[in-house]
Design a protein around this motif. Sequence first.
Motif, mmCIF file in Angstrom:
data_model
loop_
_atom_site.group_PDB
_atom_site.id
_atom_site.type_symbol
_atom_site.label_atom_id
_atom_site.label_comp_id
_atom_site.label_asym_id
_atom_site.label_seq_id
_atom_site.Cartn_x
_atom_site.Cartn_y
_atom_site.Cartn_z
ATOM 1 N N MET A 133 0.795 -1.229 0.055
ATOM 2 C CA MET A 133 -0.028 -0.025 0.034
ATOM 3 C C MET A 133 0.927 1.249 0.124
ATOM 4 N N TYR A 134 2.138 1.395 -0.550
ATOM 5 C CA TYR A 134 2.884 2.082 -0.506
ATOM 6 C C TYR A 134 2.673 3.380 -1.903
ATOM 7 N N PHE A 135 1.986 2.851 -2.691
ATOM 8 C CA PHE A 135 1.782 3.762 -4.089
ATOM 9 C C PHE A 135 0.268 4.149 -3.887
ATOM 10 N N ASP A 136 0.174 5.527 -4.518
ATOM 11 C CA ASP A 136 -1.402 5.904 -4.671
ATOM 12 C C ASP A 136 -1.730 5.499 -6.201
ATOM 13 N N LEU A 137 -2.833 5.821 -6.729
ATOM 14 C CA LEU A 137 -3.383 5.508 -7.919
ATOM 15 C C LEU A 137 -2.302 5.861 -9.062
ATOM 16 N N PRO A 138 -2.120 7.160 -9.245
ATOM 17 C CA PRO A 138 -1.394 7.764 -10.217
ATOM 18 C C PRO A 138 0.298 6.932 -10.227
ATOM 19 N N SER A 139 0.722 6.965 -9.121
ATOM 20 C CA SER A 139 2.157 6.578 -9.005
ATOM 21 C C SER A 139 2.195 4.827 -9.454
ATOM 22 N N THR A 140 1.019 4.384 -8.995
ATOM 23 C CA THR A 140 0.815 2.850 -9.177
ATOM 24 C C THR A 140 0.790 2.637 -10.713
ATOM 25 N N LEU A 141 0.079 3.480 -11.721
ATOM 26 C CA LEU A 141 0.157 3.303 -12.833
ATOM 27 C C LEU A 141 1.586 3.770 -13.645
ATOM 28 N N ARG A 142 2.061 4.701 -13.193
ATOM 29 C CA ARG A 142 3.362 5.024 -13.806
ATOM 30 C C ARG A 142 4.355 3.746 -13.537
ATOM 31 N N TYR A 143 4.169 3.342 -12.243
ATOM 32 C CA TYR A 143 5.196 2.165 -12.074
ATOM 33 C C TYR A 143 4.980 1.015 -12.957
ATOM 34 N N ILE A 144 3.705 0.597 -13.224
ATOM 35 C CA ILE A 144 3.132 -0.496 -14.018
ATOM 36 C C ILE A 144 3.526 -0.279 -15.237
ATOM 37 N N GLY A 145 3.475 0.916 -15.710
ATOM 38 C CA GLY A 145 3.996 1.395 -17.290
ATOM 39 C C GLY A 145 5.514 1.219 -17.249
ATOM 40 N N ALA A 146 6.241 1.464 -16.263
ATOM 41 C CA ALA A 146 7.596 1.272 -16.395
ATOM 42 C C ALA A 146 8.097 -0.403 -16.330
ATOM 43 N N VAL A 147 7.299 -1.121 -15.737
ATOM 44 C CA VAL A 147 7.395 -2.521 -15.560
ATOM 45 C C VAL A 147 7.048 -3.123 -16.799
ATOM 46 N N ALA A 148 5.981 -2.640 -17.613
ATOM 47 C CA ALA A 148 5.855 -3.037 -19.013
ATOM 48 C C ALA A 148 7.066 -3.042 -20.001
ATOM 49 N N GLN A 149 7.676 -1.794 -19.497
ATOM 50 C CA GLN A 149 8.956 -1.636 -20.415
ATOM 51 C C GLN A 149 10.122 -2.675 -20.298
ATOM 52 N N LEU A 150 10.108 -3.102 -18.951
ATOM 53 C CA LEU A 150 11.000 -4.192 -18.554
ATOM 54 C C LEU A 150 10.711 -5.548 -19.157
ATOM 55 N N ALA A 151 9.566 -5.710 -19.717
ATOM 56 C CA ALA A 151 9.149 -7.159 -20.348
ATOM 57 C C ALA A 151 9.998 -7.765 -21.205
ATOM 58 N N SER A 152 10.604 -7.019 -22.177
ATOM 59 C CA SER A 152 11.681 -7.641 -23.053
ATOM 60 C C SER A 152 12.554 -8.002 -22.472
ATOM 61 N N ALA A 153 13.158 -7.109 -21.351
ATOM 62 C CA ALA A 153 14.392 -7.780 -20.769
ATOM 63 C C ALA A 153 14.146 -9.082 -20.094
ATOM 64 N N ALA A 154 13.187 -9.272 -19.337
ATOM 65 C CA ALA A 154 12.808 -10.362 -18.818
ATOM 66 C C ALA A 154 12.728 -11.651 -19.778
ATOM 67 N N ASP A 155 12.043 -11.639 -20.700
ATOM 68 C CA ASP A 155 11.882 -12.569 -21.951
ATOM 69 C C ASP A 155 13.239 -12.833 -22.414
ATOM 70 N N LYS A 156 14.201 -11.841 -22.628
ATOM 71 C CA LYS A 156 15.530 -12.243 -23.067
ATOM 72 C C LYS A 156 16.360 -12.957 -22.164
ATOM 73 N N ALA A 157 16.106 -12.630 -20.784
ATOM 74 C CA ALA A 157 16.781 -13.187 -19.638
ATOM 75 C C ALA A 157 16.097 -14.585 -19.366
ATOM 76 N N ASN A 158 14.955 -14.942 -20.197
ATOM 77 C CA ASN A 158 13.974 -16.485 -19.826
ATOM 78 C C ASN A 158 13.748 -16.433 -18.433
ATOM 79 N N VAL A 159 13.360 -15.142 -17.977
ATOM 80 C CA VAL A 159 12.748 -15.259 -16.466
ATOM 81 C C VAL A 159 11.418 -14.772 -16.302
ATOM 82 N N ASP A 160 10.579 -15.485 -15.809
ATOM 83 C CA ASP A 160 9.011 -15.217 -15.662
ATOM 84 C C ASP A 160 8.934 -14.038 -14.604
#
Length: 259
Positions: free
Chosen positions: A19-46
Amino acid sequence: MPPIPHQREKRIVGTSLKMYFDLPSTLRYIGAVAQLASAADKANVDFFVIPDFVTLLPSAEKLRSTSVQLGAQDTFSEDKGAFTGEVSPVTLAQAGVKIVEIGHAERRRLFGERDEDVARKAAAVVRNGMTPLICIGEKTKPSTSSISQAVGLAVSECKPQITTALSAVPDDAEVILAYEPVWAIGAAEPAGADHVVAVAQNLRALVEDRRGRTRILYGGSAGPGTFQNLKDGVDGLFLGRFAHDISNLEKVIQEMSEP
């Protein structure tokens, strides 16, 4: 004697925003997480992320075209009914949730959740086609210098947490066990590598006859360098506040790509 590596499972890493983030900061964070998906895919990491309930639907939309799995921080044990304030596992599945965290030490301490409550929730999660992430861990920091004695005490406390939860789900159901020594949550340093590896190896022995996939994560002040020290015991990390800085999360994914 050096630790005996277990048969390699696909590695997995994720974080809960609690419960550390409010609504806007959560969505900004999720957007940044989405940008890391390709790095996780490349690393073969779930890769998974667990925001609050209110932001599940917009988070699912942001993650829709990625491999990042959406998680929820809890669920109720019943699918529907007069349970004011609770969240149905049916609704979570419909919202796109794939992993549900249950039995966290905070839930046990603050809300009195028992092993039996966690088991009922695990059953509800599996019943609705999701994967339970079952948090386990001993409460007391080892007071002995004997690693074997400390490991034995930890395993004896974790064993009923595991067996009770697994007794409620089909033997072929996929589960994730998050080993989080309660005394290490929020601490300055994670639990010692020798302790974690030995405990994880003992816990793995408890589930080795299951037909379903069972992966073990470590959580508790985990950060850069943690996984490489623990890889002979665990399949990944369940990160806390450290991962709320997206650059730190990126570093951990990179480390998990290494042999």
